[in-house]
Design an enzyme around this catalytic site. Sequence first.
Site, PDB file in Angstrom:
ATOM      1  N   CYS A  13       0.875  -1.178   0.000  1.00 16.02           N
ATOM      2  CA  CYS A  13       0.000   0.000   0.000  1.00 16.02           C
ATOM      3  C   CYS A  13       0.912   1.228   0.000  1.00 16.02           C
ATOM      4  O   CYS A  13       2.126   1.125   0.243  1.00 16.02           O
ATOM      5  CB  CYS A  13      -0.896   0.000   1.229  1.00 16.02           C
ATOM      6  N   HIS A  41       5.090  -6.331   8.316  1.00 20.68           N
ATOM      7  CA  HIS A  41       4.837  -7.734   8.629  1.00 20.68           C
ATOM      8  C   HIS A  41       5.176  -8.615   7.435  1.00 20.68           C
ATOM      9  O   HIS A  41       4.311  -9.232   6.837  1.00 20.68           O
ATOM     10  CB  HIS A  41       3.374  -7.931   9.048  1.00 20.68           C
ATOM     11  N   HIS A  73       2.714   2.447  11.425  1.00 22.15           N
ATOM     12  CA  HIS A  73       1.663   2.438  12.466  1.00 22.15           C
ATOM     13  C   HIS A  73       1.689   3.677  13.367  1.00 22.15           C
ATOM     14  O   HIS A  73       0.714   3.972  14.037  1.00 22.15           O
ATOM     15  CB  HIS A  73       1.856   1.260  13.416  1.00 22.15           C
ATOM     16  N   CYS A  95       2.425   6.574   8.567  1.00 21.46           N
ATOM     17  CA  CYS A  95       1.594   6.780   7.385  1.00 21.46           C
ATOM     18  C   CYS A  95       0.741   8.051   7.549  1.00 21.46           C
ATOM     19  O   CYS A  95       0.142   8.250   8.615  1.00 21.46           O
ATOM     20  CB  CYS A  95       0.681   5.568   7.182  1.00 21.46           C
ATOM     21  N   HIS A 123      -3.421  -3.302  19.058  1.00 20.82           N
ATOM     22  CA  HIS A 123      -2.728  -3.002  17.801  1.00 20.82           C
ATOM     23  C   HIS A 123      -1.833  -1.774  18.017  1.00 20.82           C
ATOM     24  O   HIS A 123      -2.265  -0.801  18.617  1.00 20.82           O
ATOM     25  CB  HIS A 123      -3.755  -2.736  16.694  1.00 20.82           C
ATOM     26  N   GLU A 125      -1.012   0.642  16.164  1.00 21.40           N
ATOM     27  CA  GLU A 125      -1.593   1.909  15.687  1.00 21.40           C
ATOM     28  C   GLU A 125      -2.574   2.455  16.731  1.00 21.40           C
ATOM     29  O   GLU A 125      -2.592   3.652  17.022  1.00 21.40           O
ATOM     30  CB  GLU A 125      -2.333   1.692  14.355  1.00 21.40           C
ATOM     31  N   THR A 164      -7.158   2.559  10.956  1.00 19.82           N
ATOM     32  CA  THR A 164      -7.175   2.689   9.486  1.00 19.82           C
ATOM     33  C   THR A 164      -7.562   1.392   8.763  1.00 19.82           C
ATOM     34  O   THR A 164      -8.176   1.437   7.701  1.00 19.82           O
ATOM     35  CB  THR A 164      -5.796   3.151   8.966  1.00 19.82           C
ATOM     36  N   CYS A 192      -8.727   3.506   5.908  1.00 17.89           N
ATOM     37  CA  CYS A 192      -7.933   3.669   4.675  1.00 17.89           C
ATOM     38  C   CYS A 192      -8.428   2.633   3.683  1.00 17.89           C
ATOM     39  O   CYS A 192      -8.636   1.481   4.048  1.00 17.89           O
ATOM     40  CB  CYS A 192      -6.470   3.446   5.038  1.00 17.89           C
ATOM     41  N   SER A 220       1.106 -11.545   8.784  1.00 20.10           N
ATOM     42  CA  SER A 220       0.429 -10.340   8.307  1.00 20.10           C
ATOM     43  C   SER A 220      -1.091 -10.537   8.348  1.00 20.10           C
ATOM     44  O   SER A 220      -1.640 -11.367   7.623  1.00 20.10           O
ATOM     45  CB  SER A 220       0.900 -10.033   6.878  1.00 20.10           C
TER      46      SER A 220
END
Length: 280
Positions: A13, A41, A73, A95, A123, A125, A164, A192, A220
């Site tokens: 991405c 990952h 993240h 990001c 997580h 993030e 996201t 996202c 992942s």
Amino acid sequence: MAKILVAKSAGFCFGVRRAINIAEKAVKSSQVVYSLGPIIHNPQEVKRLESAGLKPIENEFEINPSKIVIRSHGISPQREAYLKNQGFEIVDATCPYVKAVHDAVQELCEDGYFIVLIGEKNHPEVLGTLGYLELSDCKGVVVESKEDLKQVLGKEKVGIVSQTTQSEQFFKEIVGEIALWTREVKVINTICNATSERQEGVIELAPKVDVMVIIGGKNSGNTRRLFEISKSLNPNSFHIETEEELKKEWFENISSIGITAGASTPDWLIERVIARLREL
Ligand code: F3S
């Protein structure tokens, strides 16, 4: 030879590609560069970057102050301030879409909303974003399942944001529930679309081909999800990390092969798999 079709939006991405470019630039201009956690990952890409000089560490206490890359993240502002204070040189590869979540949380906090962050509690993030709530001295909760909604009951003004990579379906359900019993709700959609684009690509391709090959780290989450979706639409779906895992018998008497890859799978790995498939 079987036809090979690659799904729409397969592989890196925007945010991961950007983070890798930033990290590669950092290692070119410095002898030792660390990344706070593996930069992505994908074990093969992490190994490649490690041999270029990027060393993943779990936390800053393991090393003396040096150059450190913040992965896509992001991290909490408190941890960032701590690192700077300790003398670390920060290379920020967060990001921009994750930064948009941080900004959304601060905007909602300033306007007096109780924050609902839809996401996975552990997580990285989400942990980073929670730091922005603390920074703005405002209250909120992470909603990972409908059970967590109990903590939102009775709140008059609720501001909703999302991790996201959250599923659109779950986001819709939670927003719908809260809107039913809260007087004022403000939603900032911070999902996202990289994740949904890759999922749509699989949904489109998997039923049309004889075999689907999904490439990406076994660690992942987004690759595993692509594999699950593919498997539900085409039982001949296989999740591999490298071309070495391909088995000749998967491709006997078939006429088409579909390929997709998670958002953390580099192009060079996809190309190697395609080259190997052509040889089989
Ligand atoms: Fe960024 Fe979206 Fe990728 S948030 S890291 S572009 S999945």
